[in-house]
Design a protein around this motif. Structure first.
Motif, PDB file in Angstrom:
ATOM      1  N   GLY A 168       0.796  -1.230   0.000  1.00  0.00           N
ATOM      2  CA  GLY A 168       0.000   0.000   0.000  1.00  0.00           C
ATOM      3  C   GLY A 168       0.824   1.274   0.000  1.00  0.00           C
ATOM      4  N   ALA A 169       2.127   1.168  -0.149  1.00  0.00           N
ATOM      5  CA  ALA A 169       2.942   2.396  -0.197  1.00  0.00           C
ATOM      6  C   ALA A 169       4.218   2.161  -0.983  1.00  0.00           C
ATOM      7  N   ALA A 170       4.603   3.205  -1.721  1.00  0.00           N
ATOM      8  CA  ALA A 170       5.879   3.145  -2.448  1.00  0.00           C
ATOM      9  C   ALA A 170       6.636   4.419  -2.095  1.00  0.00           C
ATOM     10  N   TYR A 171       7.730   4.257  -1.381  1.00  0.00           N
ATOM     11  CA  TYR A 171       8.487   5.422  -0.918  1.00  0.00           C
ATOM     12  C   TYR A 171       9.785   5.584  -1.689  1.00  0.00           C
ATOM     13  N   THR A 172      10.219   6.837  -1.746  1.00  0.00           N
ATOM     14  CA  THR A 172      11.583   7.122  -2.189  1.00  0.00           C
ATOM     15  C   THR A 172      12.316   7.705  -0.991  1.00  0.00           C
ATOM     16  N   LEU A 173      13.518   7.233  -0.772  1.00  0.00           N
ATOM     17  CA  LEU A 173      14.317   7.750   0.341  1.00  0.00           C
ATOM     18  C   LEU A 173      15.559   8.430  -0.206  1.00  0.00           C
ATOM     19  N   LYS A 174      15.851   9.580   0.361  1.00  0.00           N
ATOM     20  CA  LYS A 174      17.087  10.287  -0.011  1.00  0.00           C
ATOM     21  C   LYS A 174      17.857  10.575   1.254  1.00  0.00           C
ATOM     22  N   TRP A 175      19.150  10.707   1.130  1.00  0.00           N
ATOM     23  CA  TRP A 175      19.945  10.886   2.334  1.00  0.00           C
ATOM     24  C   TRP A 175      21.166  11.731   2.042  1.00  0.00           C
ATOM     25  N   THR A 176      21.734  12.233   3.113  1.00  0.00           N
ATOM     26  CA  THR A 176      23.008  12.935   3.008  1.00  0.00           C
ATOM     27  C   THR A 176      23.770  12.684   4.303  1.00  0.00           C
ATOM     28  N   PHE A 177      25.080  12.850   4.252  1.00  0.00           N
ATOM     29  CA  PHE A 177      25.896  12.585   5.442  1.00  0.00           C
ATOM     30  C   PHE A 177      26.629  13.849   5.873  1.00  0.00           C
ATOM     31  N   ASN A 178      26.855  13.941   7.163  1.00  0.00           N
ATOM     32  CA  ASN A 178      27.914  14.826   7.629  1.00  0.00           C
ATOM     33  C   ASN A 178      28.978  13.870   8.158  1.00  0.00           C
ATOM     34  N   ASN A 179      29.922  13.555   7.312  1.00  0.00           N
ATOM     35  CA  ASN A 179      30.913  12.537   7.667  1.00  0.00           C
ATOM     36  C   ASN A 179      31.810  12.968   8.806  1.00  0.00           C
ATOM     37  N   ASP A 180      32.015  14.280   8.884  1.00  0.00           N
ATOM     38  CA  ASP A 180      32.899  14.762   9.939  1.00  0.00           C
ATOM     39  C   ASP A 180      32.282  14.546  11.325  1.00  0.00           C
ATOM     40  N   LEU A 234       9.145  14.999  -5.236  1.00  0.00           N
ATOM     41  CA  LEU A 234       9.425  16.236  -4.494  1.00  0.00           C
ATOM     42  C   LEU A 234      10.827  16.720  -4.816  1.00  0.00           C
ATOM     43  N   PHE A 235      10.899  17.789  -5.609  1.00  0.00           N
ATOM     44  CA  PHE A 235      12.209  18.231  -6.068  1.00  0.00           C
ATOM     45  C   PHE A 235      12.963  19.057  -5.044  1.00  0.00           C
ATOM     46  N   TYR A 236      12.261  19.490  -3.984  1.00  0.00           N
ATOM     47  CA  TYR A 236      12.951  20.323  -3.013  1.00  0.00           C
ATOM     48  C   TYR A 236      13.664  19.492  -1.944  1.00  0.00           C
ATOM     49  N   VAL A 237      13.547  18.175  -2.017  1.00  0.00           N
ATOM     50  CA  VAL A 237      14.078  17.325  -0.955  1.00  0.00           C
ATOM     51  C   VAL A 237      15.597  17.447  -0.813  1.00  0.00           C
ATOM     52  N   ASP A 238      16.315  17.450  -1.944  1.00  0.00           N
ATOM     53  CA  ASP A 238      17.775  17.574  -1.878  1.00  0.00           C
ATOM     54  C   ASP A 238      18.177  18.879  -1.203  1.00  0.00           C
ATOM     55  N   ASP A 239      17.486  19.936  -1.617  1.00  0.00           N
ATOM     56  CA  ASP A 239      17.759  21.260  -1.062  1.00  0.00           C
ATOM     57  C   ASP A 239      17.456  21.266   0.439  1.00  0.00           C
ATOM     58  N   LEU A 240      16.315  20.694   0.791  1.00  0.00           N
ATOM     59  CA  LEU A 240      15.912  20.652   2.200  1.00  0.00           C
ATOM     60  C   LEU A 240      16.928  19.861   3.033  1.00  0.00           C
ATOM     61  N   LEU A 241      17.327  18.717   2.503  1.00  0.00           N
ATOM     62  CA  LEU A 241      18.307  17.891   3.234  1.00  0.00           C
ATOM     63  C   LEU A 241      19.608  18.668   3.444  1.00  0.00           C
ATOM     64  N   ALA A 242      20.014  19.399   2.411  1.00  0.00           N
ATOM     65  CA  ALA A 242      21.273  20.150   2.510  1.00  0.00           C
ATOM     66  C   ALA A 242      21.166  21.231   3.579  1.00  0.00           C
ATOM     67  N   THR A 243      20.027  21.935   3.604  1.00  0.00           N
ATOM     68  CA  THR A 243      19.892  23.024   4.588  1.00  0.00           C
ATOM     69  C   THR A 243      19.717  22.462   6.000  1.00  0.00           C
ATOM     70  N   VAL A 244      18.966  21.357   6.107  1.00  0.00           N
ATOM     71  CA  VAL A 244      18.798  20.720   7.425  1.00  0.00           C
ATOM     72  C   VAL A 244      20.157  20.265   7.936  1.00  0.00           C
ATOM     73  N   LYS A 245      20.939  19.681   7.048  1.00  0.00           N
ATOM     74  CA  LYS A 245      22.280  19.215   7.441  1.00  0.00           C
ATOM     75  C   LYS A 245      23.117  20.395   7.951  1.00  0.00           C
ATOM     76  N   ARG A 246      23.048  21.485   7.188  1.00  0.00           N
ATOM     77  CA  ARG A 246      23.858  22.654   7.567  1.00  0.00           C
ATOM     78  C   ARG A 246      23.442  23.183   8.939  1.00  0.00           C
ATOM     79  N   GLU A 247      22.114  23.383   9.109  1.00  0.00           N
ATOM     80  CA  GLU A 247      21.628  23.980  10.357  1.00  0.00           C
ATOM     81  C   GLU A 247      21.819  23.039  11.545  1.00  0.00           C
ATOM     82  N   PHE A 248      21.529  21.756  11.321  1.00  0.00           N
ATOM     83  CA  PHE A 248      21.614  20.825  12.455  1.00  0.00           C
ATOM     84  C   PHE A 248      23.074  20.638  12.882  1.00  0.00           C
ATOM     85  N   SER A 249      23.965  20.618  11.899  1.00  0.00           N
ATOM     86  CA  SER A 249      25.388  20.422  12.225  1.00  0.00           C
ATOM     87  C   SER A 249      25.893  21.537  13.130  1.00  0.00           C
TER      88      SER A 249
END
Ligand code: GTP
Length: 523
Positions: free
Chosen positions: A54-66, A81-96
């Motif tokens: 009943g569901a088909a997902y796409t998962l995207k990811w990014t790392f902060n290796n440091d 959802l084309f904004y996902v890469d952008d969102l992941l990048a900004t979340v990574k930046r802010e959370f780091s």
């Protein structure tokens, strides 16, 4: 809509999830991603598709290796959802920035995330609109050119052979939009460019959109990088036809060491003479080239010692500015944070090495991508070479792949198989003469000691004496042996042996096989 965004450490500690998105994910996409993709060294992939009932997902990811952090976004595959890469990048930046290894809760990140999501959505919307306008403009230009019966030259990287006929025009637009976006350094523009292109193109192109999507552009980005012409080349191609002087031979210049003493002039030949004698020039160039080739082969075999130097050269636009000590220091310590370009030479050498050891190119490529993903952005330790860092990461990746994901308790597994009414099968494989048959006999003896009934299967139907050798072991241990002689299909012999073991109630079948050449030895 985004289904979930999750931040966790490499150790598996979940630091933050978006509560507003809820936890109503069907199945276990994150677990599957970790197990089947990240732990299998496929983290270099662009996305992962997970299908649950009943569901088909796409998962995207990014790392902060440091910092050792993983950021995963999950969304319904159908949505693109084309904004996902952008969102992941900004979340990574802010959370780091707020991450503290001693801190476990990040409730205050909810507001930050909400804001980041809004901004990412707005940016995507804006780019979509501007790309639509751009696309409209391009389309009009094409239509005009077509009306005038002119070829639109110089829009594509294929040398401008593209004509503005009905079927080609979209390709030309697509490339120009994409390359412009890449050149502008706009990481999200390309996605919108494609999206707008696809939507504006009508029904027939929708499929292409889903196939191409953000992924094609990334591939294109990779291609552009690997072509060596890089972004500057694309600019040239986009604006005007490239001028290639086919007569001009590219010759490698001699390396000049920083600390080398200044050479007195030893070559007293008159350069005008050389120019006058065509034959002499050709011979000299060819000779020089072959010597260079030799040098390249030797250095590539030599544990890529020069790789770091090459990288250093790439990263130093003006080598004269750095002195002997600083250049040596940089070659040892590398850069503070590793970038993809720094890793490329070392990864290429490793990929070639894997391939010479009979690893399929696709697998070698994926492994290298995964290693690159795990190192990008990582801080290098002092006095560490890039090549050794990459090598260590590759070793760790290979060990991770080859380490069994569960503990093996043979006796427990034998009893489990017995309960299911099946014999437990152990196949002994390995290179010639490593002791397969001898160890098979040892394992048989050990199993006997644990009150397990054993049967041997003589499936080395190739090496002369192999069946007699196993028969001797069987006789000494008083164990039944299933044999069909030589020149039989070993798989068929093994299958029949297992059937026989099921019939006579043997708990375990030990299958002896013929040795294989050392072509699959480790790197
Ligand atoms: N020292 C020592 N020799 C061993 C050991 N295991 C096997 N050998 C010897 O290694 C040689 C090859 O052993 P095999 O068991 O026939 O090896 P194999 O892998 O079955 O050989 P192929 O079927 O030809 O590939 C024999 O002379 C064995 O006695 C061991 O643990 N220690």
């Amino acid at each position: 809509m985004l289904e979930q965004l999750l931040i966790f450490t490499r150790g598996g500690l979940i630091l933050w999830t978006c509560k507003e998105l809820g936890n109503a994910l069907k199945g276990s996409p994150i677990d599957t991603l970790i197990r089947s993709c990240l732990l299998e060294e496929r983290s270099g992939d662009l996305s992962y598709n997970y299908d649950a009932p009943g569901a088909a997902y796409t998962l995207k990811w990014t790392f902060n290796n440091d910092l050792g952090l993983i950021f995963v976004a999950v969304y319904q595959r159908i949505l693109h959802l084309f904004y996902v890469d952008d969102l992941l990048a900004t979340v990574k930046r802010e959370f780091s920035q707020v991450y503290d290894p001693k801190r476990m809760e990040y409730y205050d990140f909810d507001d930050v995330f909400r804001q980041l999501q809004k901004e990412a959505e707005a940016r995507a919307e804006e780019l979509k609109k501007s790309s639509k306008l751009q696309f409209g403009g391009n389309r009009q230009t094409n239509i005009q050119s077509k009306k005038q019966g002119q070829a639109v030259i110089g829009r594509r990287s294929d040398g401008g052979n593209q004509k503005s006929n009905g079927s080609d025009k979209d390709g030309g637009d697509k490339d120009s939009i994409v390359s412009r976006k890449l050149l502008n350094g706009n990481s999200n523009g390309h996605q919108n460019g494609i999206e707008t292109y696809a939507t504006g193109d009508g029904k027939g192109k929708e499929n292409r959109e889903s196939e191409a999507g953000a992924f094609d552009v990334n591939k294109l980005q990779k291609k552009l990088r690997s072509k060596g012409g890089k972004k500057t080349d694309t600019t040239t191609i986009t604006n005007k036809a490239p001028k290639v002087d086919s007569n001009k031979k590219i010759t490698k210049k001699n390396r000049v060491w920083d600390d080398a003493p200044t050479q007195p002039k030893l070559d007293f030949t008159d350069p005008t003479d050389e120019r006058g004698d065509d034959n002499y020039e050709v011979v000299a160039t060819d000779h020089g080239k072959s010597m260079m080739d030799k040098e390249e082969i030797i250095s590539s075999d030599d544990e890529s010692e020069d790789e770091d130097e090459e990288v250093g050269q790439d990263n130093k636009p003006n080598p004269k500015k750095t002195g002997w000590f600083s250049s040596m220091f940089q070659s040892i310590t590398g850069k503070a944070n590793l970038e993809k370009a720094d890793l490329e030479p070392a990864l290429k050498a490793l990929k070639d090495r894997l391939m010479t050891k009979n690893v399929a190119e696709e697998i070698a490529e994926k492994l290298c991508e995964s290693v690159a993903a795990s190192l990008e952005g990582k801080k290098m330790g002092s006095f560490t070479r890039i090549s050794s860092t990459v090598k260590t990461a590759m070793e760790e990746a290979l060990v991770r792949i080859l380490t069994p994901k569960r503990s093996i308790d043979i006796l427990r597994d034998v009893h489990a198989a017995k309960e299911q009414g099946k014999p437990y099968v152990v196949v002994f494989v390995g290179v010639n003469g490593v002791g397969k048959s001898t160890n098979l006999a040892k394992v048989a003896y050990w199993l006997q000691q644990h009150k397990v009934s054993v049967m041997m299967a003589a499936c080395d139907t190739f090496r002369s004496g192999a069946v007699e050798q196993l028969r001797t072991h069987a006789r000494r241990l008083n164990i039944p042996i299933f044999e069909k002689g030589y020149e039989k299909d070993p798989a068929v012999v093994a299958k029949e042996a297992i059937q026989e073991a099921a019939r006579n109630g043997s708990d375990v079948v030990l299958v002896d096989t013929a040795g294989r050449m050392q072509v699959w030895s480790c790197v």
